[in-house]
Write a protein that holds these residues in place. Structure first.
Motif, PDB file in Angstrom:
ATOM      1  N   GLU A   1       1.031  -0.944   0.232  1.00 11.56           N
ATOM      2  CA  GLU A   1       0.080  -0.183   0.356  1.00 11.56           C
ATOM      3  C   GLU A   1       0.401   1.629   0.575  1.00 11.56           C
ATOM      4  OE1 GLU A   1      -2.513  -0.836   3.797  1.00 11.56           O
ATOM      5  OE2 GLU A   1      -3.140  -2.428   2.471  1.00 11.56           O
ATOM      6  N   ARG A   2       1.768   1.710   1.136  1.00 12.56           N
ATOM      7  CA  ARG A   2       2.814   2.387   1.196  1.00 12.56           C
ATOM      8  C   ARG A   2       3.581   2.293  -0.435  1.00 12.56           C
ATOM      9  NH1 ARG A   2       5.647  -0.120   5.871  1.00 12.56           N
ATOM     10  NH2 ARG A   2       7.384   0.454   4.141  1.00 12.56           N
ATOM     11  N   LEU A   3       3.953   1.913  -1.098  1.00 12.79           N
ATOM     12  CA  LEU A   3       4.819   1.443  -2.708  1.00 12.79           C
ATOM     13  C   LEU A   3       3.573   1.886  -3.845  1.00 12.79           C
ATOM     14  CD1 LEU A   3       6.229   0.947  -4.355  1.00 12.79           C
ATOM     15  CD2 LEU A   3       5.746  -1.364  -4.702  1.00 12.79           C
ATOM     16  N   ARG A   4       2.300   1.954  -3.599  1.00 14.93           N
ATOM     17  CA  ARG A   4       1.590   2.952  -4.323  1.00 14.93           C
ATOM     18  C   ARG A   4       1.675   4.395  -4.113  1.00 14.93           C
ATOM     19  NH1 ARG A   4      -1.072  -1.786  -4.003  1.00 14.93           N
ATOM     20  NH2 ARG A   4      -2.218  -1.868  -2.205  1.00 14.93           N
ATOM     21  N   THR A   5       1.366   4.607  -3.137  1.00 11.62           N
ATOM     22  CA  THR A   5       1.713   5.709  -2.637  1.00 11.62           C
ATOM     23  C   THR A   5       2.667   6.409  -2.432  1.00 11.62           C
ATOM     24  OG1 THR A   5      -0.065   5.519  -0.076  1.00 11.62           O
ATOM     25  CG2 THR A   5       0.881   7.791  -0.763  1.00 11.62           C
ATOM     26  N   ALA A   6       3.380   6.238  -2.140  1.00 15.54           N
ATOM     27  CA  ALA A   6       5.536   6.511  -2.522  1.00 15.54           C
ATOM     28  C   ALA A   6       5.325   7.089  -3.994  1.00 15.54           C
ATOM     29  CB  ALA A   6       6.290   5.462  -1.957  1.00 15.54           C
ATOM     30  N   HIS A   7       5.143   6.107  -5.176  1.00 13.97           N
ATOM     31  CA  HIS A   7       4.435   5.809  -6.065  1.00 13.97           C
ATOM     32  C   HIS A   7       4.181   7.163  -6.308  1.00 13.97           C
ATOM     33  CE1 HIS A   7       6.897   5.238 -10.562  1.00 13.97           C
ATOM     34  NE2 HIS A   7       5.428   5.234 -10.897  1.00 13.97           N
ATOM     35  N   GLU A   8       3.007   6.964  -6.519  1.00 12.61           N
ATOM     36  CA  GLU A   8       2.089   8.222  -6.533  1.00 12.61           C
ATOM     37  C   GLU A   8       2.666   9.366  -6.790  1.00 12.61           C
ATOM     38  OE1 GLU A   8      -1.364   7.204  -5.411  1.00 12.61           O
ATOM     39  OE2 GLU A   8      -1.594   5.361  -6.698  1.00 12.61           O
ATOM     40  N   ASN A   9       2.910   9.646  -5.400  1.00 12.84           N
ATOM     41  CA  ASN A   9       4.287  11.065  -4.696  1.00 12.84           C
ATOM     42  C   ASN A   9       5.607  11.261  -5.338  1.00 12.84           C
ATOM     43  OD1 ASN A   9       1.144  11.521  -3.623  1.00 12.84           O
ATOM     44  ND2 ASN A   9       2.127  10.566  -1.420  1.00 12.84           N
ATOM     45  N   PHE A  10       5.652  10.293  -5.899  1.00 12.73           N
ATOM     46  CA  PHE A  10       7.161  10.356  -6.819  1.00 12.73           C
ATOM     47  C   PHE A  10       8.649  10.836  -5.811  1.00 12.73           C
ATOM     48  CE2 PHE A  10       4.159  13.307  -9.506  1.00 12.73           C
ATOM     49  CZ  PHE A  10       4.878  11.815 -10.199  1.00 12.73           C
ATOM     50  N   ASP A  11       8.015   9.929  -4.536  1.00 10.94           N
ATOM     51  CA  ASP A  11       8.893   9.583  -3.514  1.00 10.94           C
ATOM     52  C   ASP A  11       9.983   8.649  -3.680  1.00 10.94           C
ATOM     53  OD1 ASP A  11      10.419   9.272  -0.641  1.00 10.94           O
ATOM     54  OD2 ASP A  11       8.417   9.398   0.572  1.00 10.94           O
ATOM     55  N   HIS A  12      10.793   9.066  -3.993  1.00 11.60           N
ATOM     56  CA  HIS A  12      12.347   8.097  -4.565  1.00 11.60           C
ATOM     57  C   HIS A  12      12.394   6.924  -3.062  1.00 11.60           C
ATOM     58  CE1 HIS A  12      14.979   6.458  -7.839  1.00 11.60           C
ATOM     59  NE2 HIS A  12      15.163   6.389  -5.709  1.00 11.60           N
ATOM     60  N   VAL A  13      12.617   7.856  -1.880  1.00  5.90           N
ATOM     61  CA  VAL A  13      13.270   6.790  -1.057  1.00  5.90           C
ATOM     62  C   VAL A  13      11.810   5.669  -0.385  1.00  5.90           C
ATOM     63  CG1 VAL A  13      13.822   6.856   1.263  1.00  5.90           C
ATOM     64  CG2 VAL A  13      15.204   8.252  -0.618  1.00  5.90           C
ATOM     65  N   GLU A  14      10.817   6.405  -0.330  1.00  5.94           N
ATOM     66  CA  GLU A  14       9.950   5.594   0.480  1.00  5.94           C
ATOM     67  C   GLU A  14       9.632   4.270  -0.858  1.00  5.94           C
ATOM     68  OE1 GLU A  14       7.091   3.730   3.035  1.00  5.94           O
ATOM     69  OE2 GLU A  14       8.999   5.505   3.020  1.00  5.94           O
ATOM     70  N   THR A  15      10.311   4.362  -1.904  1.00  8.18           N
ATOM     71  CA  THR A  15       8.948   3.692  -2.777  1.00  8.18           C
ATOM     72  C   THR A  15      10.367   2.561  -2.539  1.00  8.18           C
ATOM     73  OG1 THR A  15       8.811   4.902  -4.811  1.00  8.18           O
ATOM     74  CG2 THR A  15       9.480   3.053  -5.154  1.00  8.18           C
ATOM     75  N   TRP A  16      11.354   2.343  -2.790  1.00  3.55           N
ATOM     76  CA  TRP A  16      12.545   1.434  -2.056  1.00  3.55           C
ATOM     77  C   TRP A  16      12.669   1.431  -1.283  1.00  3.55           C
ATOM     78  CZ3 TRP A  16      14.227  -1.074  -6.011  1.00  3.55           C
ATOM     79  CH2 TRP A  16      14.082  -0.508  -7.530  1.00  3.55           C
ATOM     80  N   CYS A  17      12.206   1.886   0.344  1.00  2.00           N
ATOM     81  CA  CYS A  17      12.258   0.791   1.361  1.00  2.00           C
ATOM     82  C   CYS A  17      10.471   0.407   1.379  1.00  2.00           C
ATOM     83  CB  CYS A  17      11.707   2.375   2.474  1.00  2.00           C
ATOM     84  SG  CYS A  17      11.184   2.513   4.056  1.00  2.00           S
ATOM     85  N   SER A  18       9.396   0.935   0.876  1.00  2.00           N
ATOM     86  CA  SER A  18       8.554  -0.172   0.721  1.00  2.00           C
ATOM     87  C   SER A  18       8.867  -1.571  -0.468  1.00  2.00           C
ATOM     88  CB  SER A  18       7.387   0.174  -0.467  1.00  2.00           C
ATOM     89  OG  SER A  18       6.946   1.721   0.755  1.00  2.00           O
ATOM     90  N   ILE A  19      10.004  -1.313  -1.380  1.00  2.00           N
ATOM     91  CA  ILE A  19      10.057  -2.906  -1.915  1.00  2.00           C
ATOM     92  C   ILE A  19      10.751  -3.398  -1.365  1.00  2.00           C
ATOM     93  CG2 ILE A  19      11.653  -4.088  -3.738  1.00  2.00           C
ATOM     94  CD1 ILE A  19      10.488  -1.101  -5.237  1.00  2.00           C
ATOM     95  N   GLN A  20      11.703  -3.014  -0.652  1.00  2.34           N
ATOM     96  CA  GLN A  20      12.660  -3.527   0.316  1.00  2.34           C
ATOM     97  C   GLN A  20      11.621  -4.439   0.981  1.00  2.34           C
ATOM     98  OE1 GLN A  20      16.772  -2.173   1.108  1.00  2.34           O
ATOM     99  NE2 GLN A  20      16.518  -2.770   3.261  1.00  2.34           N
ATOM    100  N   SER A  21      11.019  -3.375   2.025  1.00  3.15           N
ATOM    101  CA  SER A  21      10.404  -4.176   3.160  1.00  3.15           C
ATOM    102  C   SER A  21       9.356  -5.392   2.645  1.00  3.15           C
ATOM    103  CB  SER A  21       8.831  -2.857   3.939  1.00  3.15           C
ATOM    104  OG  SER A  21       9.351  -2.028   4.600  1.00  3.15           O
ATOM    105  N   ILE A  22       9.038  -5.818   1.811  1.00  4.35           N
ATOM    106  CA  ILE A  22       7.815  -6.635   0.663  1.00  4.35           C
ATOM    107  C   ILE A  22       9.238  -7.790   1.230  1.00  4.35           C
ATOM    108  CG2 ILE A  22       7.053  -7.324  -1.220  1.00  4.35           C
ATOM    109  CD1 ILE A  22       5.692  -4.143  -1.535  1.00  4.35           C
ATOM    110  N   LEU A  23      10.096  -7.553   0.248  1.00  9.22           N
ATOM    111  CA  LEU A  23      11.413  -8.562   0.082  1.00  9.22           C
ATOM    112  C   LEU A  23      11.632  -9.259   1.229  1.00  9.22           C
ATOM    113  CD1 LEU A  23      13.531  -6.634  -3.105  1.00  9.22           C
ATOM    114  CD2 LEU A  23      11.494  -8.807  -2.937  1.00  9.22           C
TER     115      LEU A  23
END
Length: 173
Positions: free
Chosen positions: A25-47
């Motif tokens: 859920e955070r990944l979708r929001t982060a990408h929509e908000n162009f938050d590069h760090v949160e995008t990768w943080c969310s990806i790492q959390s999923i993995l």
């Protein structure tokens, strides 16, 4: 394996599955908000969460029987995508991947943490060969060099495991 131990391990699977779901859920929001760090943080959390579930269900040889029993109890198929921890390992052992890469490659080009649209800039829409880690939000896939992981498949597998855990707890209570 005793009942309490089963319940604790299944509880851990539930927790990790929910962590991955929230990260998605955070990944979708982060990408929509162009938050590069949160995008990768969310990806790492999923993995990491998927890797933790994987380690409970497909443990090292010492705990192999426990893993078999849990997979049987939770009705988890042999070809479940969670059984493969390759991508989690790529991210967790990224330092080693860098060392290995530069032992064999002396080029100066190194593309990392690539985001849309850079993933489609290769010939005929292929991922550029020098992309080390990349995320494609159009189809929710990760790239590590020449490999691709569909995060949707991982999230669906986690959701199925979570539902199986809920079904198990209803039969036990």
């Amino acid at each position: 394996m005793i009942g309490l131990q089963e319940m604790i391990l299944i509880g851990e699977i539930v927790l990790q599955s929910k962590i991955a779901k929230r990260a998605a859920e955070r990944l979708r929001t982060a990408h929509e908000n162009f938050d590069h760090v949160e995008t990768w943080c969310s990806i790492q959390s999923i993995l990491v969460a998927a890797g933790n579930v994987s380690k409970v269900l497909w443990p090292s040889d010492k705990y192999k029987i426990r893993g078999q029993k849990l997979r049987q109890i939770l009705k988890i198929e042999k070809n479940n995508p969670l059984s493969v921890r390759k991508f989690r390992n790529h991210f967790e052992h990224y330092d080693e991947r860098i060392e290995d890469y530069f032992e064999c490659n002396t080029q100066g080009a190194y593309i990392d943490l690539a985001m849309n649209p850079s993933l489609t800039s290769g010939i005929f829409g292929d991922v550029p060969l020098k992309t080390h880690r990349g995320y494609n939000s159009f189809n929710n896939t990760l790239v590590f060099r020449d490999e691709t992981l569909d995060l949707n498949e991982i999230l669906i597998a986690l959701d199925n495991v979570l539902n199986n855990c809920k079904s198990y707890s209803r039969t036990v209570s």
